[in-house]
Motif scaffolding. Structure first.
Motif, PDB file in Angstrom:
ATOM      1  N   TRP A  51      -9.484   3.636   5.466  1.00  0.00           N
ATOM      2  CA  TRP A  51      -8.573   4.474   6.230  1.00  0.00           C
ATOM      3  C   TRP A  51      -8.885   4.375   7.725  1.00  0.00           C
ATOM      4  N   CYS A  89      -4.541   6.132  -1.835  1.00  0.00           N
ATOM      5  CA  CYS A  89      -3.853   4.897  -1.484  1.00  0.00           C
ATOM      6  C   CYS A  89      -3.936   3.949  -2.662  1.00  0.00           C
ATOM      7  N   GLU A 113       0.583   5.366   0.172  1.00  0.00           N
ATOM      8  CA  GLU A 113      -0.312   6.473   0.486  1.00  0.00           C
ATOM      9  C   GLU A 113       0.302   7.798   0.051  1.00  0.00           C
ATOM     10  N   LEU A 157       0.847  -1.190   0.000  1.00  0.00           N
ATOM     11  CA  LEU A 157       0.000   0.000   0.000  1.00  0.00           C
ATOM     12  C   LEU A 157       0.881   1.238   0.000  1.00  0.00           C
ATOM     13  N   GLY A 168      -0.835   0.577   5.356  1.00  0.00           N
ATOM     14  CA  GLY A 168       0.147   1.452   4.752  1.00  0.00           C
ATOM     15  C   GLY A 168       1.081   2.013   5.803  1.00  0.00           C
ATOM     16  N   CYS A 179      -3.681   3.765   5.472  1.00  0.00           N
ATOM     17  CA  CYS A 179      -4.472   3.024   4.501  1.00  0.00           C
ATOM     18  C   CYS A 179      -4.612   1.579   4.983  1.00  0.00           C
TER      19      CYS A 179
END
Length: 115
Positions: free
Chosen positions: A36, A22, A6, A4, A106, A96
């Motif tokens: 999120w 993301c 972001e 991931l 993330g 994320c």
């Protein structure tokens, strides 16, 4: 494995807007949930919003009416969080989230709302 990436955090004044993005890559099942979460110093990580591959969205009460989560129409592995009418209490690191068989996070992006 899912990665991931972001982007979109930053500093904004009260009442301002930011859009977080993301992008997910790797081994991705056709059905998944992206979204999120956020975490402020001294607090637990909390839900902001999630969205399924069928575009069913779920919001925490704190963001209802101000935040909108969406998936890119052309690339369903990209998710956005449009944040409007930001408040100082929205200040946090935003992470994320991806769930599709396993859960992934993330690296986080800082959002700071000045009063």
């Amino acid at each position: 494995q899912v990665q991931l990436v972001e982007s979109g955090g930053g500093l904004v004044q009260t009442g301002g807007s930011l859009r977080l993005s993301c992008a997910a890559s790797g081994t991705i099942f056709s059905f998944n949930v992206m979204g999120w979460y956020r975490q402020s110093p001294g607090k637990q990580r909390e839900l902001v919003a999630t969205i399924t591959t069928g575009d069913i969205a779920n919001y925490a009460d704190s963001g209802k009416g101000r935040f909108t989560i969406s998936r890119d129409n052309a690339n369903k592995n990209m998710v956005y969080l449009q944040m409007n009418s930001l408040k100082p209490e929205d200040t946090a690191v935003y992470y994320c989230y991806f769930f599709g068989g396993s859960r992934y996070w993330g690296q986080g992006t800082q959002v700071t709302v000045s009063s």
